[in-house]
Design an enzyme around this catalytic site. Structure first.
Site, PDB file in Angstrom:
ATOM      1  N   LEU A  33       0.821  -1.223   0.000  1.00  0.00           N
ATOM      2  CA  LEU A  33       0.000   0.000   0.000  1.00  0.00           C
ATOM      3  C   LEU A  33       0.852   1.270   0.000  1.00  0.00           C
ATOM      4  O   LEU A  33       0.386   2.328   0.424  1.00  0.00           O
ATOM      5  CB  LEU A  33      -0.995   0.003   1.174  1.00  0.00           C
ATOM      6  CG  LEU A  33      -2.028  -1.134   1.149  1.00  0.00           C
ATOM      7  CD1 LEU A  33      -2.982  -1.022   2.346  1.00  0.00           C
ATOM      8  CD2 LEU A  33      -2.840  -1.157  -0.143  1.00  0.00           C
ATOM      9  N   ALA A  74       4.357  -5.569  -8.391  1.00  0.00           N
ATOM     10  CA  ALA A  74       4.835  -4.788  -7.238  1.00  0.00           C
ATOM     11  C   ALA A  74       6.186  -4.150  -7.533  1.00  0.00           C
ATOM     12  O   ALA A  74       7.230  -4.781  -7.348  1.00  0.00           O
ATOM     13  CB  ALA A  74       4.930  -5.697  -6.013  1.00  0.00           C
ATOM     14  N   TYR A 141      14.536   3.183 -14.162  1.00  0.00           N
ATOM     15  CA  TYR A 141      13.307   2.377 -14.110  1.00  0.00           C
ATOM     16  C   TYR A 141      13.356   1.267 -15.171  1.00  0.00           C
ATOM     17  O   TYR A 141      13.207   0.081 -14.855  1.00  0.00           O
ATOM     18  CB  TYR A 141      12.099   3.295 -14.318  1.00  0.00           C
ATOM     19  CG  TYR A 141      10.822   2.562 -14.617  1.00  0.00           C
ATOM     20  CD1 TYR A 141      10.252   1.694 -13.691  1.00  0.00           C
ATOM     21  CD2 TYR A 141      10.175   2.731 -15.845  1.00  0.00           C
ATOM     22  CE1 TYR A 141       9.091   1.011 -13.988  1.00  0.00           C
ATOM     23  CE2 TYR A 141       9.009   2.052 -16.138  1.00  0.00           C
ATOM     24  CZ  TYR A 141       8.477   1.192 -15.207  1.00  0.00           C
ATOM     25  OH  TYR A 141       7.326   0.512 -15.500  1.00  0.00           O
ATOM     26  N   LYS A 145      13.733  -2.928 -14.796  1.00  0.00           N
ATOM     27  CA  LYS A 145      12.754  -3.870 -15.373  1.00  0.00           C
ATOM     28  C   LYS A 145      13.453  -4.859 -16.311  1.00  0.00           C
ATOM     29  O   LYS A 145      13.133  -6.047 -16.327  1.00  0.00           O
ATOM     30  CB  LYS A 145      11.657  -3.100 -16.124  1.00  0.00           C
ATOM     31  CG  LYS A 145      10.692  -2.364 -15.192  1.00  0.00           C
ATOM     32  CD  LYS A 145       9.581  -3.279 -14.714  1.00  0.00           C
ATOM     33  CE  LYS A 145       8.698  -2.623 -13.685  1.00  0.00           C
ATOM     34  NZ  LYS A 145       7.407  -3.244 -13.501  1.00  0.00           N
TER      35      LYS A 145
HETATM   36  N1  UFG Z   1       3.375  14.831 -21.425  1.00  0.00           N
HETATM   37  C1  UFG Z   1       3.140  16.174 -21.597  1.00  0.00           C
HETATM   38  N2  UFG Z   1       2.667  16.865 -20.534  1.00  0.00           N
HETATM   39  C2  UFG Z   1       2.405  16.311 -19.323  1.00  0.00           C
HETATM   40  C3  UFG Z   1       2.642  14.911 -19.153  1.00  0.00           C
HETATM   41  C4  UFG Z   1       3.144  14.191 -20.237  1.00  0.00           C
HETATM   42  O1  UFG Z   1       3.374  16.731 -22.663  1.00  0.00           O
HETATM   43  O2  UFG Z   1       1.978  17.021 -18.408  1.00  0.00           O
HETATM   44  C5  UFG Z   1       3.862  14.047 -22.560  1.00  0.00           C
HETATM   45  C6  UFG Z   1       5.178  13.357 -22.304  1.00  0.00           C
HETATM   46  O3  UFG Z   1       6.246  14.222 -22.571  1.00  0.00           O
HETATM   47  C7  UFG Z   1       5.082  12.173 -23.265  1.00  0.00           C
HETATM   48  C8  UFG Z   1       3.584  11.864 -23.321  1.00  0.00           C
HETATM   49  O4  UFG Z   1       2.942  13.037 -22.835  1.00  0.00           O
HETATM   50  O5  UFG Z   1       5.497  12.570 -24.517  1.00  0.00           O
HETATM   51  C9  UFG Z   1       3.190  10.693 -22.459  1.00  0.00           C
HETATM   52  O6  UFG Z   1       3.744  10.894 -21.175  1.00  0.00           O
HETATM   53  P1  UFG Z   1       3.394   9.970 -19.921  1.00  0.00           P
HETATM   54  O7  UFG Z   1       4.144  10.524 -18.753  1.00  0.00           O
HETATM   55  O8  UFG Z   1       1.920   9.842 -19.813  1.00  0.00           O
HETATM   56  O9  UFG Z   1       3.952   8.559 -20.346  1.00  0.00           O
HETATM   57  P2  UFG Z   1       5.434   8.144 -20.804  1.00  0.00           P
HETATM   58  O10 UFG Z   1       5.347   7.842 -22.264  1.00  0.00           O
HETATM   59  O11 UFG Z   1       6.463   9.085 -20.364  1.00  0.00           O
HETATM   60  O12 UFG Z   1       5.659   6.863 -19.901  1.00  0.00           O
HETATM   61  C10 UFG Z   1       5.103   5.639 -20.187  1.00  0.00           C
HETATM   62  C11 UFG Z   1       4.864   4.871 -18.893  1.00  0.00           C
HETATM   63  C12 UFG Z   1       6.177   4.611 -18.190  1.00  0.00           C
HETATM   64  C13 UFG Z   1       7.110   3.919 -19.134  1.00  0.00           C
HETATM   65  C14 UFG Z   1       7.265   4.700 -20.415  1.00  0.00           C
HETATM   66  C15 UFG Z   1       8.077   3.964 -21.422  1.00  0.00           C
HETATM   67  O13 UFG Z   1       4.008   5.598 -18.058  1.00  0.00           O
HETATM   68  O14 UFG Z   1       5.951   3.777 -17.077  1.00  0.00           O
HETATM   69  O15 UFG Z   1       5.983   4.940 -21.009  1.00  0.00           O
HETATM   70  O16 UFG Z   1       8.759   4.874 -22.218  1.00  0.00           O
HETATM   71  F1  UFG Z   1       8.319   3.789 -18.580  1.00  0.00           F
END
Ligand code: UFG
Length: 329
Positions: A33, A74, A141, A145
């Site tokens: 949690l 987890a 991260y 993994k």
């Molecule tokens: N983004 C914005 N503004 C925000 C948040 C995100 O422009 O406020 C953009 C990011 O730059 C990215 C896209 O939206 O281009 C998606 O971003 P997320 O943070 O939603 O997701 P990510 O692609 O960064 O991350 C995801 C998973 C991670 C994983 C990663 C693999 O959430 O766990 O893909 O590359 F590691």
């Protein structure tokens, strides 16, 4: 069949538990949690509160329950945090998994489905990304993994463990019941942040960079519904149960949407204007990540049901509208 879901109070874990229970499976949830929510745990699952780094805790579960397979969610999963506090990720993700495997081996539990990530690929050389493409993580991260995947490989060779690693792209959306959904603190993911604008929790959404080599200059990602991810985990358990060999699968929709396209879709779904502010690029963001999930479709017979971005955002919108403060609402 009794399935132990580690991290079953978290976002993807809780959705998988709901689907397992819908299918009539017996489910045991373990979660510390730390980031999960007790409210997200299905009432029909037996819950053990504790940490996978605590071997006595795990031994006790394997002694009390007759576990046929483990689904392992987890882990810590914030890319940014993993860069400022890498040892937290080595401790929880890698060390935790080592303790888990020791306990599984001692109790003759030999099947595990593992939540991996597109982050194992790093900056892709080509799109779509296939499972046998190069893995060069650009953050701790993704590195942990990938190391976890390798730990399964070597333990499998030595001790006969069977594993499936599922590398997901951008998990999003919420359960059709409206009971569970995404609730991270801090929230860093695009879709929940975009939806905070119509919820009046933020005035605009920051777009991290509009000078990428993509048609509209913003990053392209492959958004996949959390319930579709849940189905894939269940298919993977089934695959191992029927003698399937160790395997790795990408999970995505196979089509990419830019940040601006996501915002447009959210405007349509919510009926609200969503102002945008262009901000600098976020460190470590690849321009484009899109999966080939053909392998999961062929071997696991995985058929994602939420193909459309609007449907995905709609399910997320229902959850966030009804739970503006997440599970505390
Ligand atoms: N983004 C914005 N503004 C925000 C948040 C995100 O422009 O406020 C953009 C990011 O730059 C990215 C896209 O939206 O281009 C998606 O971003 P997320 O943070 O939603 O997701 P990510 O692609 O960064 O991350 C995801 C998973 C991670 C994983 C990663 C693999 O959430 O766990 O893909 O590359 F590691």
């Amino acid at each position: 069949m009794t399935v132990l879901v580690l991290g079953g109070a978290g976002y993807i874990g809780s959705h998988t538990v709901y689907e397992l229970i819908d299918l009539g499976e017996d489910v045991v949830v373990a979660d510390n949690l730390q980031t999960g929510h007790i409210e997200a745990i299905h009432s029909k699952a037996r819950f053990y509160k504790g940490d996978i780094r605590d071997k006595e805790f795990l031994d006790n579960i394997f002694k009390n329950e007759k576990i046929d397979a483990v689904i392992h969610f987890a882990a810590n999963s914030l890319v940014g945090e993993s860069m400022t506090n890498p040892l937290k990720y080595y401790d929880n993700n890698l060390f935790g998994t080592m303790i888990l495997l020791k306990s599984m081996l001692e109790h003759n539990v030999d099947k595990i489905v593992f939540s991996s990530t597109a982050a194992v690929y790093g900056e892709p050389e080509k799109i779509p990304i296939f499972e046998n493409d190069n893995t060069m993580p650009t953050n701790t991260y993704g590195e942990t993994k990938l190391s976890m995947e390798k730990m399964f490989k070597w333990v499998s060779k030595a001790n006969g463990l069977k594993y499936v690693s599922l590398r997901y792209f951008n998990a999003c959306g919420a359960h059709a019941s409206g009971n569970i959904g995404e609730d991270h603190t801090p929230e860093t993911h695009l879709i929940p942040l975009v939806l905070q604008v119509p919820l009046k929790k933020r005035k605009y959404i920051s777009v991290f960079g509009n000078d990428y080599e993509t048609p509209d200059g913003t990053c392209i990602r492959d958004y996949v519904h959390v319930t579709d991810l849940a189905y894939a985990h269940i298919s993977a358990v089934d695959y191992l149960k029927h003698g399937g060999d160790n395997n790795i699968f990408n999970l995505g929709n196979g089509c990419g949407f830019s940040v601006l396209e996501v915002i447009e879709a959210a405007k349509k779904v919510t009926g609200y204007d969503i102002p945008v502010e262009i901000s600098p690029r976020r460190a470590g963001d690849p321009a484009k990540l899109v999966a080939s999930s053909d392998k999961a479709k062929t071997i696991l017979h995985w058929t994602p049901k939420y193909g459309s971005l609007e449907k995905i955002i709609e399910s997320a919108w229902i959850w966030h509208k009804n739970h503006p403060s997440g599970f505390l609402s």
